[in-house]
Design an enzyme around this catalytic site. Structure first.
Site, short mmCIF file in Angstrom:
data_model
loop_
_atom_site.label_atom_id
_atom_site.label_comp_id
_atom_site.label_asym_id
_atom_site.label_seq_id
_atom_site.Cartn_x
_atom_site.Cartn_y
_atom_site.Cartn_z
N CYS A 43 -33.85 21.22 -13.30
CA CYS A 43 -33.08 21.21 -14.69
C CYS A 43 -31.78 22.23 -14.60
CB CYS A 43 -34.05 21.67 -15.78
SG CYS A 43 -33.11 21.99 -17.29
N CYS A 48 -30.54 18.55 -15.70
CA CYS A 48 -30.12 18.34 -17.09
C CYS A 48 -28.78 19.29 -17.26
CB CYS A 48 -31.17 19.05 -18.01
SG CYS A 48 -33.00 18.72 -17.45
N LYS A 51 -25.65 18.34 -15.41
CA LYS A 51 -25.38 17.02 -15.63
C LYS A 51 -24.75 16.99 -16.91
CE LYS A 51 -27.94 15.20 -18.21
NZ LYS A 51 -29.42 14.60 -18.04
N GLY A 175 -31.39 1.34 -12.45
CA GLY A 175 -31.13 1.44 -14.28
C GLY A 175 -31.63 2.31 -15.04
N TYR A 177 -32.57 6.70 -16.31
CA TYR A 177 -31.91 7.83 -16.86
C TYR A 177 -30.71 8.00 -16.06
CZ TYR A 177 -35.86 9.57 -19.98
OH TYR A 177 -36.91 9.60 -20.96
N GLU A 181 -26.49 7.62 -17.00
CA GLU A 181 -26.19 8.79 -17.27
C GLU A 181 -24.88 9.19 -16.31
OE1 GLU A 181 -29.74 11.45 -19.50
OE2 GLU A 181 -28.76 12.06 -17.34
N ARG A 198 -31.93 -3.92 -10.32
CA ARG A 198 -32.92 -5.20 -9.89
C ARG A 198 -33.42 -5.92 -11.25
NH1 ARG A 198 -38.10 -1.85 -7.39
NH2 ARG A 198 -38.68 -0.91 -9.47
N ARG A 204 -35.80 0.33 -18.19
CA ARG A 204 -37.23 -0.05 -18.58
C ARG A 204 -37.90 0.84 -19.33
NH1 ARG A 204 -40.30 -3.47 -15.38
NH2 ARG A 204 -38.87 -3.14 -13.46
N GLY A 261 -35.41 6.57 -8.86
CA GLY A 261 -36.57 7.42 -9.26
C GLY A 261 -36.68 8.60 -8.34
N HIS A 435 -24.20 12.86 -46.53
CA HIS A 435 -23.06 12.02 -46.62
C HIS A 435 -21.69 12.78 -46.40
CE1 HIS A 435 -21.20 8.13 -47.65
NE2 HIS A 435 -20.41 8.90 -48.42
N GLU A 440 -27.59 9.78 -41.85
CA GLU A 440 -28.27 9.36 -43.35
C GLU A 440 -28.73 8.12 -43.32
OE1 GLU A 440 -25.35 8.94 -46.74
OE2 GLU A 440 -23.69 8.73 -45.19
P1 NDP Z 1 -36.17 6.20 -13.45
O1 NDP Z 1 -37.44 6.34 -12.96
O2 NDP Z 1 -35.90 6.70 -14.91
O3 NDP Z 1 -35.50 4.82 -13.03
C1 NDP Z 1 -35.45 4.33 -11.56
C2 NDP Z 1 -34.76 3.30 -11.69
O4 NDP Z 1 -34.38 2.68 -10.48
C3 NDP Z 1 -35.04 2.07 -12.47
O5 NDP Z 1 -34.05 1.46 -13.17
C4 NDP Z 1 -35.92 1.02 -11.47
O6 NDP Z 1 -35.77 -0.41 -11.67
C5 NDP Z 1 -34.92 1.33 -10.23
N1 NDP Z 1 -35.57 1.13 -8.79
C6 NDP Z 1 -36.74 1.78 -8.53
N2 NDP Z 1 -36.94 1.44 -7.37
C7 NDP Z 1 -35.79 0.55 -6.91
C8 NDP Z 1 -35.69 0.05 -5.60
N3 NDP Z 1 -36.22 -0.18 -4.59
N4 NDP Z 1 -34.38 -0.63 -5.76
C9 NDP Z 1 -33.69 -0.75 -6.69
N5 NDP Z 1 -33.89 -0.26 -7.93
C10 NDP Z 1 -34.99 0.55 -7.87
O7 NDP Z 1 -35.56 7.11 -12.65
P2 NDP Z 1 -34.54 8.43 -12.59
O8 NDP Z 1 -34.30 8.47 -11.09
O9 NDP Z 1 -33.27 7.66 -13.14
O10 NDP Z 1 -34.94 9.54 -13.27
C11 NDP Z 1 -36.36 10.22 -12.78
C12 NDP Z 1 -36.90 10.77 -13.87
O11 NDP Z 1 -36.17 11.97 -14.46
C13 NDP Z 1 -36.81 10.20 -15.17
O12 NDP Z 1 -37.87 9.32 -15.25
C14 NDP Z 1 -36.80 11.16 -16.44
O13 NDP Z 1 -38.05 11.18 -16.80
C15 NDP Z 1 -36.28 12.20 -15.74
N6 NDP Z 1 -34.92 12.43 -16.22
C16 NDP Z 1 -34.54 12.80 -17.67
C17 NDP Z 1 -33.51 12.82 -17.97
C18 NDP Z 1 -33.26 13.04 -19.50
O14 NDP Z 1 -34.27 13.51 -20.30
N7 NDP Z 1 -31.96 12.81 -19.99
C19 NDP Z 1 -32.16 12.62 -17.23
C20 NDP Z 1 -32.39 12.24 -15.89
C21 NDP Z 1 -33.72 12.25 -15.48
P3 NDP Z 1 -36.87 -1.06 -12.53
O15 NDP Z 1 -36.68 -0.58 -14.01
O16 NDP Z 1 -36.78 -2.52 -12.28
O17 NDP Z 1 -38.21 -0.49 -12.19
#
Ligand code: NDP
Length: 453
Positions: A43, A48, A51, A175, A177, A181, A198, A204, A261, A435, A440
């Site tokens: 973080c 966090c 970023k 796609g 977080y 961002e 993908r 998701r 991820g 307001h 609101e």
């Molecule tokens: P996420 O799990 O949020 O997203 C991973 C993304 O990568 C998904 O879109 C997934 O697609 C895609 N993906 C996974 N494997 C593959 C692959 N082999 N090929 C192509 N695409 C793939 O992970 P992040 O890395 O963005 O973040 C990790 C965690 O960190 C989050 O879950 C969150 O909890 C935390 N975080 C929180 C933040 C906040 O609170 N603002 C900010 C940043 C991180 P699909 O949808 O198809 O599975």
């Protein structure tokens, strides 16, 4: 009774580990914490905080554009990326110093180095073996990427926070977080961003209306999103990276960032030797008291892959210190945990998505609002805000609240308190609005969306 060097040794000085250790020290326990990097964890050092500082920096591009119709003349504005990174790093140094002071003030011994469990009561750190009655694993996670040819040429969010210069073009894969961002940050700073996902939509697990609305807003801002697309391989020729996509098309770019991820940092920790069991994805199995399969070894935060959010790790670490050294058996409540995606514009959410609510309750009432925020009536920016309440009709309880738009995280934090108290739609309606504000809308939504056919 066995004699240990410490009451608690924590491996990993991130948000969860530091909270547990400093409280334990404050309660009078003898505590050591080990860390192989700087103190602060994901973080503070790689997540966090840095970023969000980059997001603040990027937002000035919008503010300057929007200011023109408010009468401002802004000439000769330019952005110095290296200055932003340097200033961000100065702030991280300051935060790191605060963490170090907090540990010192609570008599926690900091041991620098990689901690490995030699047995279930012994941790080896930089050649020194220390024993503890209790051990806490709080080592967090690390970006994970698919094993495709050329993956060595890509960066992750770790390196994106330290880029020496901004590229002209950038591809972001994922796609979630982190992907959305960073797409917002780099695109606001003038980088041509292409995001490859993908699935057919971003984010998701979030409410469908927020996902679709953010997708539209990102495209309006010039971010190109290639949906249902996979990267097969990456080649580097000179400074140019060529991505071969699933449909055999070639996409050229200057920088590729993967945000696909994060995986628990459990490799090489000696957990098997200590009798701590892992899930297939490498995360540690724990019970509601944060206890692993070895009864005096605990784990909190991202390494347990429950909800990967800093405030959750902090609550888990807090509950653990209270349980071990303050005679408290409170557990962490994982219901109605609010969260935000600091995309541009941001999303914030608490409670169930429409899909989850329909699965749990059958029929639900949906109230929503889609509007141009007042600030943009003059700025002329084509950006909307979307708000949505999901109500369980029998009890009238609000079970989901979602927003995409300016200030969404600041607004939803307050709504989360109401939801934690079990507020009903009637109580939302009985609340006086502020307001003029976007917030609101949450207390003035009167008409139900027609039920789906
Ligand atoms: P996420 O799990 O949020 O997203 C991973 C993304 O990568 C998904 O879109 C997934 O697609 C895609 N993906 C996974 N494997 C593959 C692959 N082999 N090929 C192509 N695409 C793939 O992970 P992040 O890395 O963005 O973040 C990790 C965690 O960190 C989050 O879950 C969150 O909890 C935390 N975080 C929180 C933040 C906040 O609170 N603002 C900010 C940043 C991180 P699909 O949808 O198809 O599975």
């Amino acid at each position: 009774m066995a004699n240990y060097d410490y009451d608690l040794i924590t491996i990993g000085a991130g948000s969860g580990g530091v909270r547990a250790s400093r409280l334990a020290g404050g309660y009078g326990a003898k505590v050591a914490i080990c860390e192989e990097d700087r103190v602060g964890g994901t973080c503070v050092l790689r997540g966090c905080i840095p970023k969000k500082l980059l997001i603040y920096g990027a937002h000035y591009a919008d503010y300057m554009e929007d200011a023109v119709n408010y009468g401002w003349t802004i000439e000769g504005a330019s952005h110095d990326w290296a200055k932003l990174i340097a200033n961000k790093n100065t702030e991280l140094d300051r935060l790191n110093g605060i963490y170090l002071r907090i540990l010192r003030d609570n008599n926690v011994d900091l041991k620098e180095g990689h901690g490995v469990l030699v047995d279930d009561h012994t941790v080896e750190i930089a050649g020194e073996r220390l024993t503890a009655e209790n051990i806490l694993i709080a080592v967090g996670g690390w970006p994970t990427m698919p094993d495709i040819p050329g993956i060595e040429h890509v960066i992750t969010s770790n390196e994106a926070l330290e880029l020496p210069a901004l590229p002209k073009r950038m591809v972001i894969v994922g796609g979630g977080y982190i992907a959305v961002e960073f797409a917002g940050v780099f695109s606001s700073l003038g980088v041509e961003v292409t995001e490859i996902i993908r699935a057919d939509n971003i984010l998701r697990g979030f409410d469908i209306d927020m996902r679709t609305s953010l997708f539209e807003e990102m495209e309006k801002r010039g971010i190109k999103i290639l949906a249902e697309t996979v990267v097969e391989s990456i080649e580097k020729q000179g400074d140019v990276l060529s991505l071969r996509l699933g449909n055999d098309e070639i996409l050229e770019t200057d920088c590729v960032m993967y945000a696909t991820g994060r995986r628990a940092n459990t490799d090489g920790l000696g957990l098997e030797a200590a009798g701590v069991e892992l899930r297939d994805n490498g995360s540690i199995i724990v019970d509601e008291m944060n206890r692993t399969t070895q009864s005096h070894i605990y784990a909190v935060g991202d390494v347990t892959d429950r909800i990967q959010l800093t405030p959750v790790a902090i609550q888990e670490g807090h509950a653990l210190a209270d349980m071990l050294f303050n005679k408290d058996t409170r557990t962490t409540d994982y219901s109605n945990v609010p969260s935000a995606v600091f995309s541009t514009p941001p999303i914030a959410t608490v409670g169930l998505t429409e899909e989850q609510a329909r699965a749990e309750f059958g029929d639900v009432d949906i109230y929503d609002s889609n509007f141009k925020p007042l600030v943009h009536t003059l700025s002329g920016r084509d950006e909307r805000s979307v708000m949505k309440l999901i109500v369980e009709p029998k009890s009238d309880r609000v079970v989901g609240c979602h927003m995409m738009g300016l200030d969404a995280p600041e607004i939803i934090q307050g709504v989360a308190i109401a939801m934690k108290c079990g507020a009903t739609k009637a109580q939302f309606d009985a609340t006086t609005g502020i307001h003029p504000s976007s917030a609101e809308e949450f207390v003035t939504m009167r008409s139900k969306r027609p039920d789906p056919e």
